[in-house]
Design an enzyme around this catalytic site. Structure first.
Site, PDB file in Angstrom:
ATOM      1  N   SER A 263      37.174  38.498  41.601  1.00 28.03           N
ATOM      2  CA  SER A 263      38.026  39.858  40.971  1.00 28.03           C
ATOM      3  C   SER A 263      38.694  39.622  42.061  1.00 28.03           C
ATOM      4  O   SER A 263      40.337  38.852  41.706  1.00 28.03           O
ATOM      5  CB  SER A 263      37.209  40.696  42.183  1.00 28.03           C
ATOM      6  OG  SER A 263      37.420  41.364  41.994  1.00 28.03           O
ATOM      7  N   ASP A 490      32.394  42.792  32.054  1.00 29.49           N
ATOM      8  CA  ASP A 490      33.259  43.853  33.120  1.00 29.49           C
ATOM      9  C   ASP A 490      33.755  44.484  33.157  1.00 29.49           C
ATOM     10  O   ASP A 490      35.055  45.086  32.864  1.00 29.49           O
ATOM     11  CB  ASP A 490      34.224  42.347  33.456  1.00 29.49           C
ATOM     12  CG  ASP A 490      34.229  41.839  34.973  1.00 29.49           C
ATOM     13  OD1 ASP A 490      34.843  43.551  35.776  1.00 29.49           O
ATOM     14  OD2 ASP A 490      34.370  40.946  35.376  1.00 29.49           O
ATOM     15  N   HIS A 518      29.714  42.287  36.661  1.00 32.00           N
ATOM     16  CA  HIS A 518      31.769  42.176  37.774  1.00 32.00           C
ATOM     17  C   HIS A 518      32.097  40.628  37.897  1.00 32.00           C
ATOM     18  O   HIS A 518      31.216  40.125  39.108  1.00 32.00           O
ATOM     19  CB  HIS A 518      32.331  43.258  38.717  1.00 32.00           C
ATOM     20  CG  HIS A 518      33.409  42.812  39.338  1.00 32.00           C
ATOM     21  ND1 HIS A 518      34.569  42.192  38.460  1.00 32.00           N
ATOM     22  CD2 HIS A 518      34.257  42.612  40.840  1.00 32.00           C
ATOM     23  CE1 HIS A 518      35.269  42.079  39.228  1.00 32.00           C
ATOM     24  NE2 HIS A 518      35.132  42.593  40.342  1.00 32.00           N
TER      25      HIS A 518
END
Length: 549
Positions: A263, A490, A518
């Site tokens: 991320s 995502d 995610h």
């Protein structure tokens, strides 16, 4: 409340949800929620090397022209930085339940351009040595994202036990909380009670009075950060955090940096590659961010990403008898959620506690569950309960997102998130009028969530420190192959961002996971895990444009 630009890892989020909420859901739902990530963890230049000579104005993404590139730092180490690179860490047992981990403190300059020992920041580091068998390959640093997520927490609660055994056998697993985060001189802004008030302020204001209330909450948060965090607030940028990583690499005795970033951790890793391309070892950037985007575009893209996740949730929900969304159709689901949020705006729900479930808290709870499809059973249960007047489970999902425990204590996730984001990019909007003009565009991206995302993106407009970064490209010319991983549905880091980053990096190699949720590594795909494991263990990336499901 700021529900935007918080790029959380999913496996840790879902597992924490299972641990916190398992007593409130059926055994089957709790088991599903914990499946892929069985332990604990919510998204800049030209000129001098490693710096940003100019800032692009907000709301100028479509007219900004050619973007600057992040320039590498000189290979020669400045004399003023040698004491940091030459330091020795005093490792000791972390103690208690973490006695099998070692802990230490790394010193880094507050300001890399003007190092002064009396201003040094102290950064918390932890490691678990390679278990063997096999040849030790060095240290593998991990970062779970955020910004603001604790890398040490991620290591100790998840990565050191749940990363593939072959990787843990040959790497020392290492984490450092970035400056301003968790155990590394955390940015602080509000008391716990003030955070409760901040989290429930209406982020879909209906009139001028509610706009003033929202703006006042953003200002109070920013002023609290300035008062409690002082000069650190101007030195928590991603560039500075990446430079801290290079100091740690050297102190650990590695010539190259090996790293898995998820991320926001992908932006941190890509920034490292841009600053130190010759020191890149094996970098995995999972759930990638695109550094070329401005803050408004990031928030708008995330809005669309969460709408995609809602569509997947609605389709899945339709397969279950307890689905609270009629028919499970995307358009119907969006309407039902809008109506639900609108009712809460007028009539918050009881939760069995002094706190009531407001529209903003419910919105955050829904967003929280979108990070990992294994949390969908919990969201179904939460929405079903809410229809009967019980908002407790949805409130707990919101608390999970904010990292608020059942005693009412918040971690510094949200302060650190704002501090890094507002320093890395100029604000998405300068004032309420700009938000009002943008709301239709955001609502087009997501009818149910768009307005909340747009208004939340106003928060950096009142930040007490001017942004030091801006949108840019990262070519990292001369770096070893870098593996960029993108998940097609995502919500938090939309798949086009991974494609964009892989194309920017001169040695980027894209690995695509066709799935929900995610990030992709250690979330159940043997194809993804096998490709990443092979790369980490041999240095050989998968074939170009490899697709997994």
């Amino acid at each position: 409340m700021d529900t935007s630009r918080l790029f959380r890892t999913s496996g840790t989020l879902a597992a924490t949800a299972a641990l916190l909420i398992s007593a409130a859901v059926s055994g089957a739902a709790a088991s599903a929620a914990a499946a892929p990530g069985a332990a604990a963890a919510r998204p800049r230049g030209v000129g001098e090397p490693g710096s940003f000579a100019s800032l692009l104005p907000p709301e100028a993404a479509d007219e900004q022209g050619p973007l600057p590139e992040l320039a590498p730092l000189p290979a020669a180490l400045p004399r003023a930085l040698r004491p940091y690179y030459d330091q020795r860490l005093a490792w000791h047992s972390c103690g208690g339940k973490r006695a099998d981990f070692e802990c230490a403190t790394l010193r880094a300059p507050l300001d890399y351009e003007a190092p002064r020992s009396h201003d040094d920041v102290k950064l918390a580091v932890s490691r678990k040595k390679a278990t063997g068998p096999g040849k030790r390959l060095g240290a593998l640093m991990v970062n779970p994202g955020g910004p603001g997520g604790s890398a040490i927490g991620f290591l100790q609660e998840y990565a050191a036990s749940s990363y593939p055994g072959a990787v843990r056998a040959q790497y020392d697993m290492v984490a450092m909380d970035p400056r301003g985060v968790a155990a590394s001189q955390p940015v602080t802004c509000l008391s716990d009670k003030e955070m409760d008030a901040y989290a429930q302020v209406d982020t879909t204001p209906d009139d001028a009075a509610e706009v003033r209330e929202l703006v006042a909450s953003f200002k109070k948060f920013a002023q609290g950060c300035a008062a409690r965090s002082g000069k650190l607030l101007g030195h928590v940028s991603t560039v500075e955090a990446a430079r801290d990583m290079d100091v740690l690499r050297a102190v650990l005795g590695d010539d190259k940096l090996h790293y898995v970033g998820a991320s926001y951790g992908t932006f941190l890793g890509a920034t490292y590659a841009g600053l130190f391309p010759s020191r890149v070892g094996r970098l995995v950037l999972d759930g990638a961010m695109d550094p070329a985007l401005d803050a408004r575009r990031i928030n708008r893209d995330q809005t669309a990403g969460f709408q995609t996740a809602l569509a997947s949730f609605a389709a899945d929900c339709a397969q279950h008898e307890d689905c609270p969304l009629e028919g499970g159709r995307t358009d119907v689901a969006g309407v039902r959620l809008q109506q639900f949020f609108q009712r809460l705006d007028q009539h918050p729900l009881d939760t069995g506690t002094p706190r009531r479930l407001t529209e903003s808290l419910a919105t955050t709870g829904v967003i929280s569950a979108m990070y990992d499809e294994t949390t969908w059973p919990i969201l179904r249960k939460a929405l079903h309960n809410a229809q009967t007047g019980d908002g407790a489970l949805l409130l707990r999902l919101s608390d999970l997102y904010y990292e608020r425990d059942q005693r009412g204590h918040y971690t510094n996730l949200m302060p650190a998130n704002s501090a890094v984001n507002c320093l890395d990019l100029p604000p998405a909007f300068r004032g309420p009028a700009a938000v009002r003009r943008a709301v239709p565009d955001f609502e087009k991206a997501s009818p149910a969530l768009g307005a909340s995302f747009a208004w939340s993106a106003l928060s950096c407009a009142y930040w007490p420190v001017r942004a030091t970064g801006g949108p840019h490209r990262i070519p990292a010319r001369g770096a070893a192959p870098i593996l960029v991983v993108g998940t097609t549905r995502d919500p938090a880091t939309p798949y086009p961002w991974a494609r964009a980053l892989a194309s920017q990096l001169s040695s980027g190699r894209l690995l695509t996971y066709d799935g929900d949720g995610h990030t992709a590594y250690t979330r159940g795909s043997r194809c993804v895990d096998g490709a990443i494991n092979d790369y980490l263990l041999t240095g050989t990336p998968p074939p170009a444009s490899r697709h997994c499901s």
